[in-house]
Design an enzyme around this catalytic site. Structure first.
Site, short mmCIF file in Angstrom:
data_model
loop_
_atom_site.label_atom_id
_atom_site.label_comp_id
_atom_site.label_asym_id
_atom_site.label_seq_id
_atom_site.Cartn_x
_atom_site.Cartn_y
_atom_site.Cartn_z
N GLU A 43 87.97 12.45 15.08
CA GLU A 43 88.05 13.78 15.68
C GLU A 43 87.02 13.89 16.80
O GLU A 43 85.85 13.59 16.60
CB GLU A 43 87.77 14.87 14.64
N VAL A 66 79.43 4.90 22.94
CA VAL A 66 79.13 4.07 24.11
C VAL A 66 80.14 4.32 25.23
O VAL A 66 79.77 4.47 26.40
CB VAL A 66 79.12 2.57 23.73
N PHE A 97 76.06 15.52 27.17
CA PHE A 97 75.63 14.45 26.27
C PHE A 97 76.64 14.27 25.15
O PHE A 97 77.54 15.11 24.96
CB PHE A 97 74.21 14.68 25.71
N ILE A 148 74.47 26.41 13.92
CA ILE A 148 73.86 27.43 13.06
C ILE A 148 74.85 27.86 11.98
O ILE A 148 74.50 27.98 10.80
CB ILE A 148 73.42 28.65 13.88
N ARG A 195 80.36 9.15 31.25
CA ARG A 195 79.45 10.13 31.84
C ARG A 195 78.71 9.52 33.03
O ARG A 195 78.64 10.11 34.11
CB ARG A 195 78.43 10.60 30.80
#
Length: 271
Positions: free
Chosen positions: A140, A22, A42, A154, A28
Site C-alpha cells: 500500500e 530506494v 520525503f 496523531i 525524488r
C-alpha cells in the site's frame, strides 16, 4: 492460528519496502535535477507488525491462508508532499511505472473519512526477486501532504491508546484539527508559486556558493595561489552582502579561470 514461520513470511515484504523506498527516493532526486522541483518531500516505509496482522485478520475475518491477498498493507510506503496538487502528480507517476502494477486506488482526499482522515492510497502488486525466485507481494502506497500526515500520525496514536474506541470529545477535537489541517493545505496552495520561487532561489544560491568554493580550491590545486586568494576575498565580500548577482558573476569568472588553469597545465605537460 497456523504455525507459519513469520520471520520467513515477512522477508519478501521487508525486501519490497526497502526497494520501493530506494526507488521513490531516486525518483525524488531525478525530478529535482530535471525540473528543479520535486513533488516528493520525503519517503518512509514499514512492514506491519505481526500483532497488527493478526488483529486485522481477526477484525476482517480473513483466514490465515488468505492473509497474503486479504491484507493489502503488510508492506506500506508513505510519500509526503508539500502541496495537495503534488499528490495527483505523484499518483500519475506511479501509474506510469512498469516495475509495479496498480490494482486499485482509494481517494480519501476527495472522499475523506468521517473522522477527518485525508490521504490518497494506491494498492500495487510488486515483484520481489527472492532466493527462491520471483514473488508478487501487495503493497500500500499512501500519498499525503505534510499536514495530512501530521494529523494521521496523531490519530493513529490516539486510536492505539483507546483501542479504536475514541471518546466522543476526542473525536470532535480531531475533526476540528483535520479541518484546520485542510485549511492549512489550501492556504499553502494559494501561495504555492511564491513558496516554490523562494525554494528555487535558496537552492540556486546554495549551488552557486558550493561551485564558487569548489572552483577556488581547484585554483590552489593548479598552483594559482594569488588568483585563489583574490577570488576568496571577493567571494567573502559578495557573500556577506548577500549579492546573488555578484555571486553569479563570480561563478562565471571562476569557470573561465579554471578553464585557463587546465589549459596552461596541459600545455606545460607537453613542453
Amino acid at each position: 492460528m497456523d504455525g507459519r514461520d513469520w520471520g520467513k513470511f515477512l522477508l519478501p515484504y521487508e525486501q519490497a519496502v526497502e526497494e520501493l523506498k530506494v526507488k521513490f527516493k531516486t525518483m525524488r532526486n531525478e525530478l529535482k535535477k530535471r525540473e528543479e522541483y520535486s513533488p516528493i518531500e520525503f519517503v518512509t516505509g514499514r512492514v506491519k507488525k505481526i500483532s497488527s496482522i493478526l488483529e486485522k485478520s481477526k477484525r476482517l475475518s480473513i483466514p490465515f491462508d488468505d492473509i497474503e491477498r486479504g491484507i493489502e498493507d503488510i508492506a506500506g510506503i508513505r510519500i509526503m508532499c508539500q502541496f495537495v496538487e503534488d499528490i495527483r502528480y505523484v499518483a500519475q507517476l506511479i501509474r506510469n511505472r512498469k516495475d509495479m502494477s496498480v490494482l486499485y486506488e482509494k481517494d480519501y482526499i476527495t472522499n475523506y473519512k468521517d473522522s477527518g482522515y485525508r490521504s490518497f492510497h494506491m494498492i500495487v502488486e510488486y515483484p520481489v526477486q527472492t532466493a527462491l525466485g520471483q514473488k508478487i507481494v501487495l503493497a500500500e502506497i499512501q500519498i499525503r501532504t505534510l499536514a495530512m500526515n501530521f494529523w494521521a500520525t496523531i490519530e493513529h496514536s490516539l486510536n492505539y491508546k483507546f483501542r479504536d474506541r475514541l471518546p466522543e470529545d476526542v473525536k470532535e477535537r480531531l475533526k476540528k484539527a483535520a479541518e484546520a489541517a485542510f485549511v492549512l493545505d489550501n492556504e499553502m496552495t494559494s501561495i504555492r508559486q511564491e513558496i516554490l520561487d523562494a525554494q528555487r532561489s535558496f537552492e540556486d544560491k546554495s549551488r552557486i556558493v558550493q561551485n564558487c568554493l569548489t572552483f577556488i580550491q581547484e585554483l590552489y590545486f593548479y598552483h594559482q595561489i594569488n588568483e585563489a586568494i583574490e577570488y576568496q576575498n571577493r567571494f567573502n565580500e559578495v557573500w556577506q552582502q548577500e549579492d546573488l548577482t555578484g555571486l553569479r558573476q563570480l561563478e562565471e569568472e571562476l569557470i573561465q579561470a579554471i578553464s585557463d588553469a587546465k589549459r596552461n597545465n596541459n600545455a606545460n605537460k607537453l613542453e
